[in-house]
Write an enzyme that holds these catalytic residues in place. Structure first.
Site, PDB file in Angstrom:
ATOM      1  N   HIS A  22     119.876  79.305 -17.461  1.00  0.00           N
ATOM      2  CA  HIS A  22     120.021  78.960 -16.045  1.00  0.00           C
ATOM      3  C   HIS A  22     121.468  78.871 -15.607  1.00  0.00           C
ATOM      4  O   HIS A  22     122.357  78.491 -16.376  1.00  0.00           O
ATOM      5  CB  HIS A  22     119.373  77.599 -15.770  1.00  0.00           C
ATOM      6  CG  HIS A  22     117.915  77.588 -16.081  1.00  0.00           C
ATOM      7  ND1 HIS A  22     117.185  76.428 -16.220  1.00  0.00           N
ATOM      8  CD2 HIS A  22     117.036  78.594 -16.298  1.00  0.00           C
ATOM      9  CE1 HIS A  22     115.941  76.713 -16.506  1.00  0.00           C
ATOM     10  NE2 HIS A  22     115.824  78.032 -16.559  1.00  0.00           N
ATOM     11  N   TYR A  30     121.956  65.941 -18.544  1.00  0.00           N
ATOM     12  CA  TYR A  30     122.838  66.927 -17.917  1.00  0.00           C
ATOM     13  C   TYR A  30     123.659  66.228 -16.848  1.00  0.00           C
ATOM     14  O   TYR A  30     123.090  65.564 -15.968  1.00  0.00           O
ATOM     15  CB  TYR A  30     122.023  68.014 -17.205  1.00  0.00           C
ATOM     16  CG  TYR A  30     121.174  68.872 -18.102  1.00  0.00           C
ATOM     17  CD1 TYR A  30     119.885  68.491 -18.443  1.00  0.00           C
ATOM     18  CD2 TYR A  30     121.655  70.071 -18.600  1.00  0.00           C
ATOM     19  CE1 TYR A  30     119.091  69.274 -19.257  1.00  0.00           C
ATOM     20  CE2 TYR A  30     120.871  70.870 -19.405  1.00  0.00           C
ATOM     21  CZ  TYR A  30     119.591  70.461 -19.727  1.00  0.00           C
ATOM     22  OH  TYR A  30     118.815  71.252 -20.531  1.00  0.00           O
TER      23      TYR A  30
HETATM   24  C1  LIG Z   1     117.796  71.946 -12.494  1.00  0.00           C
HETATM   25  C2  LIG Z   1     116.939  71.135 -11.559  1.00  0.00           C
HETATM   26  C3  LIG Z   1     115.606  71.410 -11.402  1.00  0.00           C
HETATM   27  N1  LIG Z   1     114.855  70.659 -10.522  1.00  0.00           N
HETATM   28  C4  LIG Z   1     113.435  70.936 -10.390  1.00  0.00           C
HETATM   29  C5  LIG Z   1     113.077  72.400 -10.248  1.00  0.00           C
HETATM   30  C6  LIG Z   1     111.727  72.463 -10.917  1.00  0.00           C
HETATM   31  O1  LIG Z   1     110.736  72.113  -9.998  1.00  0.00           O
HETATM   32  C7  LIG Z   1     111.790  71.375 -11.978  1.00  0.00           C
HETATM   33  C8  LIG Z   1     112.067  71.920 -13.352  1.00  0.00           C
HETATM   34  O2  LIG Z   1     113.184  72.762 -13.191  1.00  0.00           O
HETATM   35  P1  LIG Z   1     113.513  73.768 -14.347  1.00  0.00           P
HETATM   36  O3  LIG Z   1     112.275  74.453 -14.798  1.00  0.00           O
HETATM   37  O4  LIG Z   1     114.705  74.595 -13.935  1.00  0.00           O
HETATM   38  O5  LIG Z   1     113.979  72.779 -15.504  1.00  0.00           O
HETATM   39  P2  LIG Z   1     114.539  73.256 -16.882  1.00  0.00           P
HETATM   40  O6  LIG Z   1     114.037  74.583 -17.281  1.00  0.00           O
HETATM   41  O7  LIG Z   1     114.298  72.135 -17.805  1.00  0.00           O
HETATM   42  O8  LIG Z   1     116.113  73.390 -16.616  1.00  0.00           O
HETATM   43  C9  LIG Z   1     116.932  72.564 -17.410  1.00  0.00           C
HETATM   44  O9  LIG Z   1     117.202  73.238 -18.600  1.00  0.00           O
HETATM   45  C10 LIG Z   1     118.083  74.348 -18.487  1.00  0.00           C
HETATM   46  C11 LIG Z   1     118.420  74.781 -19.894  1.00  0.00           C
HETATM   47  C12 LIG Z   1     119.304  74.052 -17.671  1.00  0.00           C
HETATM   48  O10 LIG Z   1     120.445  74.450 -17.971  1.00  0.00           O
HETATM   49  C13 LIG Z   1     119.050  73.320 -16.435  1.00  0.00           C
HETATM   50  O11 LIG Z   1     120.277  72.837 -15.835  1.00  0.00           O
HETATM   51  C14 LIG Z   1     118.153  72.155 -16.690  1.00  0.00           C
HETATM   52  O12 LIG Z   1     117.827  71.493 -15.519  1.00  0.00           O
HETATM   53  O13 LIG Z   1     112.838  70.496 -11.593  1.00  0.00           O
HETATM   54  C15 LIG Z   1     115.400  69.627  -9.797  1.00  0.00           C
HETATM   55  O14 LIG Z   1     114.689  68.983  -9.022  1.00  0.00           O
HETATM   56  N2  LIG Z   1     116.719  69.353  -9.943  1.00  0.00           N
HETATM   57  C16 LIG Z   1     117.519  70.061 -10.784  1.00  0.00           C
HETATM   58  O15 LIG Z   1     118.717  69.755 -10.879  1.00  0.00           O
END
Ligand SMILES: Cc1cn([C@H]2C[C@H](O)[C@@H](COP(=O)(O)OP(=O)(O)O[C@H]3O[C@H](C)C(=O)[C@H](O)[C@H]3O)O2)c(=O)[nH]c1=O
Length: 187
Positions: free
Chosen positions: A66, A136
């Site tokens: 990401h 993070y």
């Molecule tokens: C990044 C983020 C996401 N969200 C929401 C968006 C989705 O509805 C949900 C899960 O998001 P996502 O699938 O992007 O989450 P991860 O895949 O765990 O992403 C994480 O892992 C990878 C390795 C990373 O580098 C990202 O910065 C980190 O947030 O949280 C939010 O509400 N706020 C946020 O700051």
């Protein structure tokens, strides 16, 4: 006061591996997860605008790769506070001599390491244990409309995940593959 973080440069300019110290006594320890004064020396630009926690239940799970596009490209301090992960940052900076190169390091609650990632990098990790917790620290707010991503199994990235890649989210599976025309991000 002595430094709370030891810094190691990585093979990619601007990408820094930090090891935090633990101040211990008979009760246990205290460690600093973030320090604006110290991290400014490694490029951290200003106030912390967001702190996130993620939990990952099963080893083998991969999250990533990401990043956020400008003007919401961000500095990101990635810390594992429970379990073990392989943490990966891919250089996407336009004009960088290490464009599309990556650094992969093990972060764990025990090794007290964090990866300090500048703007212009894609980030992802694989859980090497069950029950992983990540913290993070972001220098920019989350903006869904600015989100970008790369496929963690993209052959042009050639990331050697230690375990079979499992439980990729639908969104992470759908990230585009890097083409030969990719010139990098302007951040
Ligand atoms: C990044 C983020 C996401 N969200 C929401 C968006 C989705 O509805 C949900 C899960 O998001 P996502 O699938 O992007 O989450 P991860 O895949 O765990 O992403 C994480 O892992 C990878 C390795 C990373 O580098 C990202 O910065 C980190 O947030 O949280 C939010 O509400 N706020 C946020 O700051």
């Amino acid at each position: 006061m002595s430094a709370r973080f030891q810094a190691e440069h990585t093979a990619i300019a601007g990408l820094t591996l930090l090891t935090r110290s633990r101040l211990g006594d008979e009760r246990g320890f205290l460690s600093r997860l973030f320090c604006g004064e110290e991290l400014a020396a490694f490029g951290w630009p200003g106030p912390v605008l967001q702190v996130n926690e993620t939990g990952t239940a099963l080893k083998g799970t991969v999250r990533g790769m990401h990043f956020q596009h400008a003007p919401f490209a961000e500095w990101k301090l990635v810390t594992c506070v429970q379990g073990r992960i392989l943490d990966v940052a891919v250089d996407l900076r336009q004009g960088s001599p290490t464009l599309l190169r990556h650094v992969a390091v093990e972060l764990s609650a025990d090794n007290c390491r964090s990866l300090l990632i500048p703007p212009g990098f894609a980030h992802g990790f694989q859980a090497l244990s069950d029950d992983v917790r990540m913290i993070y620290t972001h220098s920019a707010p989350y903006r869904a409309e600015a989100e970008g991503g790369l496929n963690p199994e993209d052959p042009r990235l050639a990331i050697a995940w230690p375990l079979p890649v499992e439980r990729l989210s639908a969104r992470d599976q759908a990230h585009p593959l890097v083409t030969s025309e990719f010139e990098g991000l302007i951040v």
